[in-house]
Design a protein around this motif. Structure first.
Motif, PDB file in Angstrom:
ATOM      1  N   HIS A 102       0.992   4.297  -2.572  1.00 47.39           N
ATOM      2  CA  HIS A 102       0.925   5.730  -2.218  1.00 47.39           C
ATOM      3  C   HIS A 102       1.992   6.507  -2.995  1.00 47.39           C
ATOM      4  N   HIS A 153      -7.097  -3.324   2.856  1.00 42.34           N
ATOM      5  CA  HIS A 153      -6.880  -2.193   1.953  1.00 42.34           C
ATOM      6  C   HIS A 153      -5.686  -2.449   1.014  1.00 42.34           C
ATOM      7  N   HIS A 196      -6.666   3.679  -5.464  1.00 38.88           N
ATOM      8  CA  HIS A 196      -7.374   3.918  -4.203  1.00 38.88           C
ATOM      9  C   HIS A 196      -8.863   4.137  -4.437  1.00 38.88           C
ATOM     10  N   ASP A 231       0.850  -1.201   0.000  1.00 39.11           N
ATOM     11  CA  ASP A 231       0.000   0.000   0.000  1.00 39.11           C
ATOM     12  C   ASP A 231       0.886   1.253   0.000  1.00 39.11           C
TER      13      ASP A 231
HETATM   14 FE   LIG Z   1      -3.529   3.248   0.818  1.00 40.41          FE
END
Ligand SMILES: [Fe+2]
Ligand SMILES: NC(=O)c1ccc[n+]([C@@H]2O[C@H](COP(=O)([O-])OP(=O)(O)OC[C@H]3O[C@@H](n4cnc5c(N)ncnc54)[C@H](O)[C@@H]3O)[C@@H](O)[C@H]2O)c1
Length: 420
Positions: free
Chosen positions: A216, A309, A295, A212
């Motif tokens: 980002h 996530h 996202h 994740d």
């Molecule tokens: Fe994230």
């Protein structure tokens, strides 16, 4: 950014580029990074006062490291109360429950010690303790408009970057998808990133949180170019920009070099250090620049599949990079060079290598190979696309005008899996 290259790569006409001429950086007042940095928690607290609300993930409550932190607070005569009922994915009512725990203490500051769930909870308690208005009033961007309690954030996962970001994500039962409160006033005042605290994270948490963080960094480096009106309140997400791309590329280098190693050997201290460093840099980058398509799609995907996530943002990442190719060849080439500094070749070749490399990382850390493998049914794809397009703040941060066709292509390709 070459328009001819963009045309050659997919026939989509690239809008005139606005060069990365501007930069916006909003970050904690202080950021301490390094093994053992946790000993700076008590001195940091003392700067804000002598009464402290502590929000700690229950997993750490009896850990020797956390007990040492409490002892150092005791030694300094700091009065504190702990709350450890941190529920992952942060249900809204847990904010009220945690805030009630501190009633009568009137804390001067809060300490968050745990993963993104603990830190996000603390951000919202820091807001709740200065207002009685319903939190729903603040959903969205730049709606807080007041100073909240100072927060000292100490992450135990290398992933969300919440210790440096302006957003807290919450599950509100009256909303089908998770909601965010984004406002620079939520940025923790002090972030203390001690990679030793991540040493015990199991491979799955290392994988989901680490990939994740890579998402980002890559999404913020490839985000849209914005023209800012400096005379107005700046948007929370200011698009790809000069100050944050440095952080993003640093994050990509660190995570690319170490995520797989940390997944394979959780005791690899050098890998843990690189991961923690990369996740925090990625947090700074995305907090200012913003993330986009991966996202946006993850919101409905996570709601439908109840999967972590990072599983979703990670699985989608190479497909999002592919979709960005016609508009972001140069920046994806920079991603390639950040991943493999010795990489040579044309911008197109390095951008292609970046996509393959990221896809390879997702496989090496055991992510599902496709949305199908993740449990998504073909009949759900249209709903995922439609709901993703509804998340305007993320969709609008993509480097091109995202529509049903392009988001549908990302989702369908990720559904089938295979080469992105
Ligand atoms: Fe994230
Ligand atoms: N605010 C932001 O900028 C931001 C960004 C991305 C995600 N988020 C949010 O963060 C949350 C996810 O955070 P997360 O991925 O850090 O996980 P988490 O905080 O939800 O923790 C997941 C699990 O890992 C355990 N854990 C945490 N650290 C550990 C360690 N060192 N060793 C062993 N176990 C450990 C926790 O006890 C928990 O069971 C989600 O709610 C997500 O929406 C916030």
């Amino acid at each position: 950014m070459g328009a001819p290259a963009a045309r050659a790569l997919g026939g989509r006409v690239m809008p005139a580029p606005v060069s990365m001429g501007h930069g916006v950086l909003r970050a904690p007042d202080a950021l301490h990074f390094g093994e053992g940095a946790r000993v700076s928690i008590a001195p940091a607290v003392e700067k804000f006062g002598r009464r402290l609300g502590v929000i700690v993930d229950a997993f750490f409550l009896d850990s020797p490291e956390f007990l040492e932190v409490l002892k150092s607070l005791d030694d300094r005569g700091i009065e504190y109360r702990t709350f450890s009922d941190v529920v992952p994915e942060l249900p809204l009512d847990s904010v009220e429950i945690a805030a009630a725990r501190f009633s009568g203490l009137e804390p001067d500051a809060l300490l968050a010690y745990g993963g993104g769930s603990a830190i996000d909870l603390a951000k919202l308690v820091a807001l709740r303790l200065v207002t009685s208005e319903p939190l729903a009033e603040f959903y969205g961007e730049n709606r807080v408009g007041r100073t909240v309690l100072p927060l000292i954030a100490v992450p135990t996962t290398a992933g969300t970057g919440s210790e440096v970001t302006s957003v807290a994500v919450v599950s509100d039962p009256s909303h089908a998808l998770k909601v965010g409160i984004s406002d620079p006033v939520l940025i923790p005042r002090v972030a203390i990133v001690d990679p030793e605290l991540t040493l015990g994270a199991p491979p799955s948490i290392t994988a989901y949180s680490g990939i994740d963080a890579l998402a980002h960094a890559i999404e913020s480096h490839t985000a849209r170019d914005m023209r800012l009106d400096w005379s107005k309140t700046l948007p929370v997400a200011t698009g790809a920009n000069r100050l944050n791309s440095g952080f993003a590329l640093g994050a990509i280098g660190a995570l690319g070099a170490s995520l797989v190693d940390a997944y394979r050997d959780g005791g690899d201290r050098a890998a843990r250090r690189n991961n923690a460093y990369g996740a925090t840099l990625a947090g700074i980058a995305f907090s200012n620049a913003g993330v986009h398509l991966g996202h946006a799609v993850q919101y409905p995907l996570g709601a439908l599949t109840k999967t972590p996530h990072g599983m979703g943002t990670g699985l989608l990442l190479p497909y999002v990079m592919r979709a960005c190719m016609p508009w972001r060849v140069e920046r994806l080439a920079e991603v390639g060079t950040a991943l493999v500094p010795a990489m040579t070749g044309t911008a197109e070749e390095r951008a292609e290598a970046a996509i393959s490399r990221v896809a390879g990382i997702t496989r090496a850390i055991g992510l599902p190979r496709s949305l199908r493998e993740m449990g998504v049914a073909k009949s759900q794809l249209d709903e995922i696309v439609e709901k993703s397009l509804g998340i305007a703040r993320l969709i609008g941060n993509a480097p091109f005008e995202a529509n049903t066709e392009i988001v549908g292509e990302i989702v369908r390709n990720a559904y089938v899996g295979g080469a992105p």
